[in-house]
Motif scaffolding. Structure first.
Motif, PDB file in Angstrom:
ATOM      1  N   GLN A 235     -30.008  14.461 -47.693  1.00  0.00           N
ATOM      2  CA  GLN A 235     -30.072  14.214 -49.130  1.00  0.00           C
ATOM      3  C   GLN A 235     -30.846  15.316 -49.844  1.00  0.00           C
ATOM      4  N   GLY A 236     -31.986  15.714 -49.268  1.00  0.00           N
ATOM      5  CA  GLY A 236     -32.787  16.768 -49.887  1.00  0.00           C
ATOM      6  C   GLY A 236     -32.083  18.104 -49.889  1.00  0.00           C
ATOM      7  N   LEU A 237     -31.414  18.427 -48.776  1.00  0.00           N
ATOM      8  CA  LEU A 237     -30.697  19.695 -48.675  1.00  0.00           C
ATOM      9  C   LEU A 237     -29.550  19.758 -49.673  1.00  0.00           C
ATOM     10  N   LEU A 238     -28.787  18.677 -49.770  1.00  0.00           N
ATOM     11  CA  LEU A 238     -27.649  18.649 -50.688  1.00  0.00           C
ATOM     12  C   LEU A 238     -28.116  18.767 -52.137  1.00  0.00           C
ATOM     13  N   SER A 239     -29.188  18.062 -52.479  1.00  0.00           N
ATOM     14  CA  SER A 239     -29.726  18.128 -53.837  1.00  0.00           C
ATOM     15  C   SER A 239     -30.186  19.548 -54.175  1.00  0.00           C
ATOM     16  N   ALA A 240     -30.884  20.178 -53.232  1.00  0.00           N
ATOM     17  CA  ALA A 240     -31.366  21.545 -53.459  1.00  0.00           C
ATOM     18  C   ALA A 240     -30.202  22.521 -53.598  1.00  0.00           C
ATOM     19  N   ILE A 516     -36.189  25.860 -63.568  1.00  0.00           N
ATOM     20  CA  ILE A 516     -35.344  25.361 -64.659  1.00  0.00           C
ATOM     21  C   ILE A 516     -33.968  24.988 -64.125  1.00  0.00           C
ATOM     22  N   THR A 517     -33.400  25.860 -63.299  1.00  0.00           N
ATOM     23  CA  THR A 517     -32.090  25.565 -62.705  1.00  0.00           C
ATOM     24  C   THR A 517     -32.147  24.283 -61.900  1.00  0.00           C
ATOM     25  N   TRP A 518     -33.242  24.101 -61.168  1.00  0.00           N
ATOM     26  CA  TRP A 518     -33.416  22.924 -60.316  1.00  0.00           C
ATOM     27  C   TRP A 518     -33.661  21.670 -61.153  1.00  0.00           C
ATOM     28  N   GLY A 519     -34.372  21.842 -62.281  1.00  0.00           N
ATOM     29  CA  GLY A 519     -34.626  20.707 -63.169  1.00  0.00           C
ATOM     30  C   GLY A 519     -35.918  19.967 -62.900  1.00  0.00           C
ATOM     31  N   ALA A 521     -39.436  19.950 -63.966  1.00  0.00           N
ATOM     32  CA  ALA A 521     -40.452  20.452 -64.896  1.00  0.00           C
ATOM     33  C   ALA A 521     -41.861  20.229 -64.355  1.00  0.00           C
ATOM     34  N   ARG A 522     -42.055  19.141 -63.617  1.00  0.00           N
ATOM     35  CA  ARG A 522     -43.390  18.835 -63.107  1.00  0.00           C
ATOM     36  C   ARG A 522     -43.865  19.887 -62.110  1.00  0.00           C
ATOM     37  N   VAL A 523     -42.934  20.431 -61.324  1.00  0.00           N
ATOM     38  CA  VAL A 523     -43.295  21.477 -60.365  1.00  0.00           C
ATOM     39  C   VAL A 523     -43.767  22.715 -61.106  1.00  0.00           C
ATOM     40  N   ALA A 524     -43.035  23.094 -62.153  1.00  0.00           N
ATOM     41  CA  ALA A 524     -43.430  24.270 -62.936  1.00  0.00           C
ATOM     42  C   ALA A 524     -44.787  24.048 -63.598  1.00  0.00           C
ATOM     43  N   THR A 554     -34.076  19.483 -71.174  1.00  0.00           N
ATOM     44  CA  THR A 554     -34.911  19.051 -72.294  1.00  0.00           C
ATOM     45  C   THR A 554     -36.390  19.052 -71.936  1.00  0.00           C
ATOM     46  N   ALA A 555     -36.724  18.605 -70.718  1.00  0.00           N
ATOM     47  CA  ALA A 555     -38.133  18.552 -70.305  1.00  0.00           C
ATOM     48  C   ALA A 555     -38.751  19.946 -70.301  1.00  0.00           C
ATOM     49  N   PHE A 556     -37.994  20.960 -69.905  1.00  0.00           N
ATOM     50  CA  PHE A 556     -38.507  22.324 -69.909  1.00  0.00           C
ATOM     51  C   PHE A 556     -38.643  22.864 -71.330  1.00  0.00           C
ATOM     52  N   VAL A 557     -37.703  22.493 -72.210  1.00  0.00           N
ATOM     53  CA  VAL A 557     -37.796  22.922 -73.612  1.00  0.00           C
ATOM     54  C   VAL A 557     -39.098  22.405 -74.217  1.00  0.00           C
TER      55      VAL A 557
END
Length: 738
Positions: A235-240, A516-519, A521-524, A554-557
């Motif tokens: 699941q993690g690999l596919l999401s990434a 941003i591509t990953w989505g 925002a909390r990591v950034a 939107t979260a990054f904006v």
């Protein structure tokens, strides 16, 4: 030499046929010469030079004949002392005859075969050579040697023309793809030849540019991992991979962690474009004889080859059944396979060096602003080879994620990483920090190693593994230990590991774009914006804000605005034009602009025809030729946006973009009085309601802007039915045509 006219052109050829007169180098410091069109070299050689060329390049004589057929040009005699430069020149010049993929492979990618049969043991009527291959698997020119003869890889094997490449049709397997494959000699892993793979990726395989490279290493045949860990990993690999348009690299076999990767890629309906590359061992590949091009499917049955002969690739059938001991079958869900060989069938790990060089090539291929493509290695279970690959990954400055609880080498590594302590030592008079294990921890680690690798004790695996684990433990910032009991999924920890490495502004920008591509925002926010040493300039913030709006994050904006991005300075004619040209094809704004473009083309055609309008046609030619040249909505101007807004509002609202000054390409950095109002309307046309709401909350005229946005949504909702009917009609026409 052929007969020549007075001007140096071979008889029977016109001036337009021979455009370049090319000479081979007379001295070592000569510069390269580029051949044009269909010219070729016919070289006079002394006997010593001929022998050396034939030894270095088995296809030399055949290529020489091809050169004669293409045409001859004047050249100097090549002496034996210049043979190295001459050989390189001869090979580089042969590109003039590489008209197909097959031509290119045979000229650039060799394979290695045994040519001295030394019987190792009897096997009924088909004895086995010391290279590990049966007698029938050797090439025709193989010479049989006495059984007591010495056999070594260097003197008993040779490079030959590639005979195993193309596409694989997996018989009896339900898959929609035919993976591409290529057998490569271990020699092709060297830096001077691996560069050729760049052309393979871009020109022949036509792969899309990735944002991330994920290398997966771990257990193969002795793979015993719990179901929960396997599911969490998949699941993690596919999401990434989906989020970042990543390329995946594994060993490519239909077993162990490689099968886990293949299965999740094969099952998902969203992964048709995920590039999954397997790098395996040719000698250990089950039923590899089926991959030889002599077993290719006849061309008459390959309709694609008949339509496009220049892209013709051999296709072979491959039966996927239970392999014999010591062998592994290919995984059918990988998109590409490299099979590395050194002329033997018994050596393990010959593909490791090639895989490492290939990963380096991919990272360097997609370098931006001096920063190479980010790469992360994921380790699940595994043995000593996985430990070695982890060390190699970290030494190159890449990141490592280890799955704790998956067993064997992964658990040994996690134990050493968590229990090692930092001590200061003195070497050659200089203080140095290293990681060490206390005596109780060392004994416990030896027990873990003996549990799974006791049969390798005589080979010194205990000390090798402890030394490697302690080296890995030094990389505290770039190693991440993941457990299924962690609060966040695997893909979060993969991204977090990539954010932890520090660097210059270009590195930070690439990290932010990846986040941003990953989505996430909390990591950034946690790993980038929280660092005091990280400061973004206004231009960098504008670039990131543009990227976030295009990606509809939107979260990054919001994060960037809170950090200090100046929206008034950001909303310029240039940025707005870029935003509308990057609209997604699924949005209402894209469909409206597309309809407007079609109407303009039809009207332009009518005017040209009715007026005999050569001049009228030329008047608008530039604009429409630019649009045809680019993909999607390339070439949209703000005046186009003003026009569709007039259609949407039906005269009740006049957009500022109806002003004639916007009827041209964006050039300046003109700002606008109400930037949030403009971005709200853009977000409505982009079908991104959360982002429209964020901008609307900061509008100067929220009532009027809200009414316009509501009108846009109402109009798009009405048009959805029309567009759906058009799509159905188009689908029906295509089905009927098929």
């Amino acid at each position: 030499m052929g007969t020549e006219t007075n001007n140096g052109i071979p008889a029977g050829q016109g001036k337009d046929q021979v455009k370049t007169e090319t000479k081979l180098p007379e001295k070592p410091d000569c510069k390269d010469v580029v051949l044009e069109n269909e010219t070729a070299i016919n070289v006079d050689l002394d006997e010593e030079a001929k022998k050396k060329l034939e030894k270095e390049d088995p296809n030399y004589l055949k290529n020489r004949e091809l050169f004669k057929k293409i045409g001859e040009i004047k050249s100097e005699k090549l002496l034996s002392e210049h043979v190295e430069l001459g050989l390189n020149k001869l090979r580089s010049s042969s590109i003039v005859i590489e008209k197909t993929f097959e031509d290119w492979v045979k000229r650039n990618v060799n394979v290695r075969e045994c040519i001295k049969f030394v019987k190792k043991k009897d096997n009924k009527d088909n004895p086995i050579c010391k290279c590990g291959n049966k007698r029938n698997d050797h090439i025709p020119r193989t010479v049989e040697q006495p059984p007591d003869s010495k056999w070594d890889q260097k003197s008993c094997t040779t490079l030959i023309e590639n005979n195993s490449f193309g596409k694989i049709n997996f018989s009896g397997v339900d898959t929609n793809t035919q993976p591409q494959y290529m057998r490569v000699a271990v020699d092709n892993g060297h830096s001077n030849t691996i560069k050729k793979m760049e052309r393979l990726f871009t020109e022949f395989w036509k792969l899309n540019e990735p944002d991330l490279l994920i290398s997966v290493t771990g257990g193969a045949k002795s793979f015993n991992v719990s179901h929960d860990i396997c599911v969490s990993f998949q699941q993690g690999l596919l999401s990434a991979a989906k989020s970042t348009n990543a390329w995946l690299i594994t060993g490519g076999q239909n077993c162990g962690v490689m099968k886990l990767v293949g299965d999740v890629i094969g099952r998902s309906i969203f992964t048709s474009k995920i590039c999954t590359i397997g790098v395996g061992n040719w000698g250990k590949t089950w039923r590899r004889e089926m991959l030889l091009n002599r077993n290719r499917i006849p061309i008459e049955t390959d309709e694609e080859s008949l339509l496009h002969p220049q892209s013709r690739e051999p296709i072979v059938n491959y039966t996927l059944d239970a392999p014999a001991k010591g062998y592994a079958a290919l995984d059918p869900n990988h998109t590409h396979h490299f099979l590395v060989d050194d002329g033997t069938a018994e050596k393990e790990g010959i593909e490791i060096e090639f895989r490492g060089e290939l990963e380096n090539l991919i990272c360097n291929m997609f370098t931006k602003d001096g920063v190479s493509l980010p790469m992360v290695c994921i380790m699940i279970e595994g043995g000593m080879q996985s430990i070695d690959q982890a060390v190699s990954t970290l030494r190159k400055g890449n990141t490592l994620v280890v799955l704790k609880g998956s067993g064997r080498a992964s658990d040994i590594l996690c134990y050493g990483f968590e229990h090692s302590i930092e001590v200061e030592t003195v070497e050659d008079g200089e203080k140095k920090k290293v990681r060490m294990l206390t005596e109780p921890c060392r004994k416990e680690m030896i027990k873990l190693i003996d549990k799974d690798f006791s049969k390798y004790r005589a080979q010194g695996i205990v000390e090798k593994m402890i030394t490697a684990v302690l080296e890995i433990s030094m990389y505290r910032e770039t190693v991440t230990v993941f457990s299924i009991y962690n609060p966040e999924p695997l893909d979060f920890y993969i991204l977090s590991s990539l954010m932890q490495s520090s660097g210059n502004s270009a590195t930070r920008m690439r990290q932010m774009r990846l986040a941003i591509t990953w989505g996430h925002a909390r990591v950034a926010k946690e790993f980038i914006f929280s660092r005091k040493e990280y400061k973004f300039s206004s231009d960098e913030l504008n670039s990131l804000l543009l990227f976030s709006i295009i990606k509809q994050r939107t979260a990054f904006v919001k994060l960037l605005i809170d950090y200090g991005a100046d929206v008034r300075a950001f909303v310029t004619q240039t940025h707005l034009t870029r935003l509308y040209n990057e609209l997604r094809s699924s949005t209402g704004g894209y469909r409206l602009l597309q309809e407007k473009r079609k109407k303009e083309k039809i009207e332009r055609g009518k005017n040209t025809k009715s007026e005999g309008g050569l001049q009228n046609g030329r008047k608008n030619k530039n604009r429409f030729s630019i649009r045809r040249k680019d993909k999607g909505l390339r070439g949209v101007m703000l005046s186009d946006v003003g026009s569709i807004m007039g259609t949407v509002m039906q005269g009740s609202y006049k957009s500022i973009f109806c002003d004639p000054k916007y009827n041209e390409r964006a050039q300046g950095d003109e700002t606008f009085e109400n930037p949030f109002d403009i971005l709200t309307m853009y977000s409505a046309l982009a079908d991104c309601q959360p982002m429209a709401l964020l901008f609307w909350e900061n509008c100067k005229t929220p009532m009027a802007t809200g009414l316009v946005a509501h009108k846009i949504y109402m109009f798009l909702d009405k048009m959805e039915g029309k567009w759906a009917r058009m799509d159905e009609e188009m689908t029906e026409k295509l089905e009927n045509a098929a």
